[in-house]
Design a protein around this motif. Structure first.
Motif, PDB file in Angstrom:
ATOM      1  N   LEU A  20       0.825  -1.204   0.000  1.00 53.98           N
ATOM      2  CA  LEU A  20       0.000   0.000   0.000  1.00 53.98           C
ATOM      3  C   LEU A  20       0.859   1.253   0.000  1.00 53.98           C
ATOM      4  CD1 LEU A  20      -2.955  -0.562   2.527  1.00 53.98           C
ATOM      5  CD2 LEU A  20      -3.148  -0.108   0.082  1.00 53.98           C
ATOM      6  N   LEU A  21       0.307   2.308  -0.630  1.00 47.85           N
ATOM      7  CA  LEU A  21       0.880   3.640  -0.560  1.00 47.85           C
ATOM      8  C   LEU A  21      -0.136   4.575   0.078  1.00 47.85           C
ATOM      9  CD1 LEU A  21       2.586   4.104  -4.058  1.00 47.85           C
ATOM     10  CD2 LEU A  21       3.637   3.417  -1.898  1.00 47.85           C
ATOM     11  N   LEU A  22       0.309   5.351   1.071  1.00 48.68           N
ATOM     12  CA  LEU A  22      -0.540   6.347   1.725  1.00 48.68           C
ATOM     13  C   LEU A  22       0.071   7.725   1.487  1.00 48.68           C
ATOM     14  CD1 LEU A  22      -1.193   4.582   5.155  1.00 48.68           C
ATOM     15  CD2 LEU A  22      -2.530   4.424   3.058  1.00 48.68           C
ATOM     16  N   MET A  23      -0.756   8.677   0.977  1.00 46.36           N
ATOM     17  CA  MET A  23      -0.270  10.015   0.644  1.00 46.36           C
ATOM     18  C   MET A  23      -1.151  11.068   1.307  1.00 46.36           C
ATOM     19  SD  MET A  23       0.475   9.359  -3.387  1.00 46.36           S
ATOM     20  CE  MET A  23      -0.699   8.023  -3.492  1.00 46.36           C
ATOM     21  N   PRO A  24      -0.692  11.754   2.324  1.00 44.47           N
ATOM     22  CA  PRO A  24      -1.475  12.854   2.900  1.00 44.47           C
ATOM     23  C   PRO A  24      -1.508  14.037   1.933  1.00 44.47           C
ATOM     24  CG  PRO A  24       0.673  12.700   3.948  1.00 44.47           C
ATOM     25  CD  PRO A  24       0.572  11.527   3.034  1.00 44.47           C
ATOM     26  N   ILE A  25      -2.685  14.658   1.787  1.00 46.52           N
ATOM     27  CA  ILE A  25      -2.854  15.802   0.890  1.00 46.52           C
ATOM     28  C   ILE A  25      -3.629  16.891   1.615  1.00 46.52           C
ATOM     29  CG2 ILE A  25      -2.798  14.422  -1.223  1.00 46.52           C
ATOM     30  CD1 ILE A  25      -5.862  14.578  -1.270  1.00 46.52           C
ATOM     31  N   LEU A  26      -3.620  18.073   1.033  1.00 48.05           N
ATOM     32  CA  LEU A  26      -4.383  19.218   1.531  1.00 48.05           C
ATOM     33  C   LEU A  26      -4.062  19.497   2.997  1.00 48.05           C
ATOM     34  CD1 LEU A  26      -7.824  18.353  -0.123  1.00 48.05           C
ATOM     35  CD2 LEU A  26      -6.139  19.989  -0.938  1.00 48.05           C
ATOM     36  N   ASP A  27      -2.775  19.485   3.327  1.00 46.45           N
ATOM     37  CA  ASP A  27      -2.318  19.775   4.690  1.00 46.45           C
ATOM     38  C   ASP A  27      -2.942  18.853   5.724  1.00 46.45           C
ATOM     39  OD1 ASP A  27      -0.751  21.877   3.741  1.00 46.45           O
ATOM     40  OD2 ASP A  27      -2.416  23.291   3.877  1.00 46.45           O
ATOM     41  N   GLY A  28      -3.078  17.572   5.359  1.00 40.61           N
ATOM     42  CA  GLY A  28      -3.588  16.585   6.302  1.00 40.61           C
ATOM     43  C   GLY A  28      -5.093  16.474   6.347  1.00 40.61           C
ATOM     44  N   LYS A  29      -5.835  17.160   5.460  1.00 34.85           N
ATOM     45  CA  LYS A  29      -7.295  17.059   5.466  1.00 34.85           C
ATOM     46  C   LYS A  29      -7.800  15.767   4.849  1.00 34.85           C
ATOM     47  CE  LYS A  29      -7.974  22.076   5.277  1.00 34.85           C
ATOM     48  NZ  LYS A  29      -8.505  23.202   4.462  1.00 34.85           N
ATOM     49  N   LEU A  87      -4.773   9.922   0.428  1.00 40.95           N
ATOM     50  CA  LEU A  87      -4.959   9.084  -0.749  1.00 40.95           C
ATOM     51  C   LEU A  87      -4.274   7.742  -0.498  1.00 40.95           C
ATOM     52  CD1 LEU A  87      -4.298  11.566  -3.696  1.00 40.95           C
ATOM     53  CD2 LEU A  87      -6.448  11.046  -2.558  1.00 40.95           C
ATOM     54  N   TYR A  88      -4.933   6.672  -0.939  1.00 41.32           N
ATOM     55  CA  TYR A  88      -4.352   5.340  -0.740  1.00 41.32           C
ATOM     56  C   TYR A  88      -4.540   4.511  -2.011  1.00 41.32           C
ATOM     57  CZ  TYR A  88      -9.237   4.131   0.306  1.00 41.32           C
ATOM     58  OH  TYR A  88     -10.592   3.976   0.256  1.00 41.32           O
TER      59      TYR A  88
END
Length: 822
Positions: free
Chosen positions: A208-217, A220-221
């Motif tokens: 799995l890949l986890l990507m925080p976006i929008l300053d942690g709001k 994406l996985y």
């Protein structure tokens, strides 16, 4: 004083810490105390050390304190450097996740499993409706539970990786469970009949890949590659009977393929799913919405570089940091926007940097959606279009009434935007996927979200005068309501006829009920026809299909569907619905929900107060010839709601005269006239239709009209229509007399039936009992009807007496003076 005390306490604490560290690092230090006592004894009784012992102790204490301070500074620098390395290093050290799996075990059964089961159940149901095996005719989800065993995360550790400005966490995903319970009821092709399909074990393994976006709001996985999937399936015909998987060949492999394809198309790189982390949860479930999509412009396009090969006309040269771009003036492109089955196209524009500024009204039927943009090239002098490239934007409703948009960026990065409220514009520049050049500028505006709980999220934003698509208010599941649907008009409809003519009509389907409008003769038709449906629970859609009537078969010119969840009673929703599966066309639909009590009350009041409709069919002229001899045998079939009546037949004429009067109770239904050609042997043929408008006529005033017939080339019909409203007093006296007479008749009939029933019981005649019982039930219903009528008449009579008393009181001077004096 307080400041001095605090400083003193701080120094004492530092001294205590200092000596504590010394004792930890110098465990032999306590042995110095007896040594000091011995030296003190020698110094007192033998010779003196006082001149140099204190100096040695002071030097030693100073050295120890300096070492202590140095160690503290080094530790502090190490911590700061570790934080810098973690935030700037492209790859962090591998970290183990035993604590994460332990936490997941604790919260899985009571928290994660119910939530995820409910969420995945709706996803599975939608997939099963659209993807079925050839062996299975119909499939229904009966039970869905993910079991008590959670997936294992990061068994071999996890690490953070930095790619450009994006931080990505990579961890392993391994889910091997044998207590999962997913039960499907399938209608299988013969000779199997109906069978239950039970999925009792599941194995999914991948990274799995986890990507925080929008300053942690949001996060994406996705999977790095297609995961390994295995399932175990059992079959049975119901109850405890269980059959081996070989009884239904191909079903197990179909389920594995369905699950694998779903994962590959939705959450395998670069396709990513979004998990929002809103600060507020308003606990609303979005079931649809309206979004305006504007295709602004594109840049750096070429016919060959879009496919990944170098171009002679368009190239990018990077010399000393300066980039030069050559224009491809012969390139002609357009963009096709796709949302579900709804597609719209821009105009064709020339050049490598075309500008369109085209806005489209799009309809979303869920809380998530994918807006796809396909770029096509048009070859000059040819009708053929060549596909060049595509990109897409995913959107999702968040539970704080906001919307998240995300897409694939350059070099598989992330482009994400957040709209805090409906009506806020969001602009995104997207690279076309899989190519080295070309970008598309897009503007998105969410007009409104519709919710199943009955609310509506929108603001005063307006792109055009088109009203909202979805309603709001408390949705009654089953349901006690009527749905009134009016097909008002259409615009920008297409035609498939070579002659360029368009003869559109609309079919409505709600549940198993179908309705059809009359045929118009315009690309912007007007129907104004009203239809009535019984409301169905369970999120049933109103399905709309638009056709163009042709001589050798009708052509489909678009379809649409409207969610009727959340309709408010008494609130008319006036909507423009874009047609799907075509590139142009919209229909204006008016929708209103009415409760059965209000509906029947309005109809009853119409019978009592609005009177009746008097329709006089006088004549017709210039009708089309339906017979081979050049004449017709016309008659008129009149439909008013559920009531149907017809005129006499006028033989061998194109200008018939009927002079017939028909009456209908005024309940507000549509008054339709269908002119037919009578045939004794063959089926009757239509020679025109029309609708008589009477709703706005003043009471007791006759309207004389010549109405052109629709669906034919020529023909008119002459009618006179009147809304008859008799005087209340005359009708009251007549109804009162008739109701009393009928009440006495019912009472005497009931007495006779009771005597017959008693005789049959005494004679033990069981067959003779059923007849008087059924007649008694009929008479009882009639009695209840007349009791309601008598109560209404009583109320009217009491109101009339009250009015007469008030008139007598006002006309008598003595009574007026007494009341004023008191």
């Amino acid at each position: 004083m307080s400041g001095r005390k605090k400083r003193a306490l701080v120094k004492v604490d530092e001294v205590v810490d200092f000596f504590g560290n010394i004792l930890m690092e110098k465990p032999y230090l306590p042995l110095l105390i007896p040594l000091i006592l011995i030296l003190w004894a020698i110094e007192k009784w033998f010779f003196s050390f006082s001149n140099w012992v204190l100096l040695v102790l002071a030097v030693w204490a100073t050295v120890q304190y300096c070492n202590y301070q140095r160690r503290m500074v080094v530790e502090d620098l190490n911590k700061k450097w570790k934080r810098v390395v973690l935030s700037t290093s492209p790859i962090t050290p591998l970290e183990h996740c035993e604590w994460l799996n332990k936490l997941l075990m604790e919260i899985w059964s009571n928290f994660m499993n119910p939530k995820l089961s409910l969420r995945f159940q709706s996803i599975v149901e939608k997939r099963l409706k659209h993807r079925k095996s050839r062996l299975i005719e119909k499939v229904e989800l009966l039970e869905f539970s993910l079991g008590s065993t959670p997936p294992s995360l990061g068994l071999h550790g996890t690490r953070w990786v930095t790619s450009g400005d994006q931080r990505v966490m990579r961890l392993g995903f391994d889910w091997d469970t044998t207590d999962i319970s997913i039960m499907l009821l399938a209608k299988v092709a013969k000779p199997f009949g109906t069978a239950k399909i039970v999925i009792n074990s599941l194995h999914i393994k991948g990274d799995l890949l986890l990507m925080p976006i929008l300053d942690g709001k949001a996060i994406l996985y996705s999977f790095i590659s297609t995961p390994e999937v295995r399932i175990t399936v059992a079959f049975g015909s119901g109850g405890s009977q269980s059959l081996p998987a070989t009884e239904l060949p191909g079903v197990s492999s179909w389920l594995v393929k369905l699950l694998t394809d779903t994962l590959a198309k939705t959450m395998v790189e670069p396709r990513r799913q979004c998990f929002s982390l809103p600060a507020v949860d308003l606990r609303k479930k979005a079931v649809g919405g309206i979004i305006y999509v504007t295709v602004i412009s594109a840049s750096k396009l070429s016919s060959s570089s879009s496919r990944g090969s170098p171009s002679r006309r368009q190239s990018s040269l990077d010399i000393d940091g300066l980039q030069e771009h050559f224009e491809d003036k012969d390139l002609q492109t357009f963009v096709e926007v796709e949302l579900g089955e709804l597609t719209r196209r821009t105009d064709v524009r020339p050049g490598s940097s075309p500008r369109w500024d085209s806005t489209f009204n799009m309809v979303l039927h869920d809380n998530t959606g994918i807006v796809r943009f396909h770029l096509y090239k048009r070859t000059p002098g040819s009708v053929k279009y060549d596909y060049l490239a595509s990109c897409e934007i995913k959107m999702r409703y968040d539970t704080d009434d906001s919307t998240t948009f995300w897409a694939i960026g350059r070099d598989f990065g992330v482009v994400a935007r957040h709209s805090e409220f409906c009506g806020k514009e969001v602009e995104m520049v997207l690279p076309f996927e899989g190519v080295n050049a070309g970008e598309l500028a897009i503007r998105l505006v969410v007009k409104e979200w519709q919710f199943s709980g009955g609310s509506l999220s929108f603001n005063n934003f307006r792109v055009s005068s088109q009203p909202s698509l979805n309603g709001s208010s408390n949705f009654q599941s089953n349901t006690g309501r009527k749905i009134n649907v009016t097909v008002v008009e259409g615009k920008d409809l297409i035609t498939k006829d070579k002659s360029g003519k368009c003869n559109p009509y609309v079919k409505l389907q709600y549940g198993k009920v179908n309705q059809k409008t009359k045929t118009a003769h315009s690309f912007n038709p007007t129907w104004n026809q009203k239809f009535e449906f019984d409301e169905i629970g369970g999120g049933e859609y109103l399905k709309i299909k638009c056709y163009s009537e042709e001589l050798f078969g009708d052509d489909s010119i678009g379809s649409a569907r409207i969610s009727l969840e959340g309709l408010a009673e008494g609130l008319l929703r006036d909507v423009w619905v874009p047609l799907e599966k075509v590139n142009s066309g919209e229909l204006r639909i008016q929708i209103e929900a009415v409760s059965i009590n209000d509906y029947e009350g309005s109809r009853g009041s119409a019978y009592r107060e609005n009177g009746w409709i008097e329709l006089v069919l006088i004549e017709a002229r210039d009708l089309v010839a339906a017979d081979l001899r050049g004449t017709s045998d016309p008659y008129v079939r009149v439909q008013y709601g559920n009531l149907k009546k017809r005129t006499k037949v006028m033989y061998r004429t194109l200008n018939p005269q009927w002079h017939q009067t028909l009456e209908f109770p005024d309940d507000g239904s549509t008054l339709e006239l269908h002119v037919k050609d009578h045939n004794a042997l063959l089926p009757t043929s239509s020679i025109g239709d029309c609708v008589v408008e009477y709703q706005r006529l003043p009471p007791n005033e006759m309207a004389d009209k010549w109405i052109p017939l629709q669906g034919v080339k020529r023909g008119e019909i002459h009618v006179q229509v009147t809304r008859k409203v008799p005087e209340l007093e005359k009708r009251h006296s007549l109804d009162h007399e008739s109701s009393l007479t009928k009440a006495h008749q019912i009472s005497s009939q009931m007495k006779q039936m009771m005597i017959k029933l008693q005789t049959s019981i005494e004679d033990s005649n069981l067959e003779g009992i059923s007849t008087p019982l059924s007649e008694l039930e009929t008479l009882q219903d009639m009695q209840e009807e007349y009791m309601v009528q008598l109560e209404t008449e009583q109320m009217l009579l009491l109101n009339k007496i009250k009015e007469l008393g008030q008139e007598i009181f006002n006309s008598s001077p003595s009574l007026s003076r007494r009341s004023s004096g008191s």
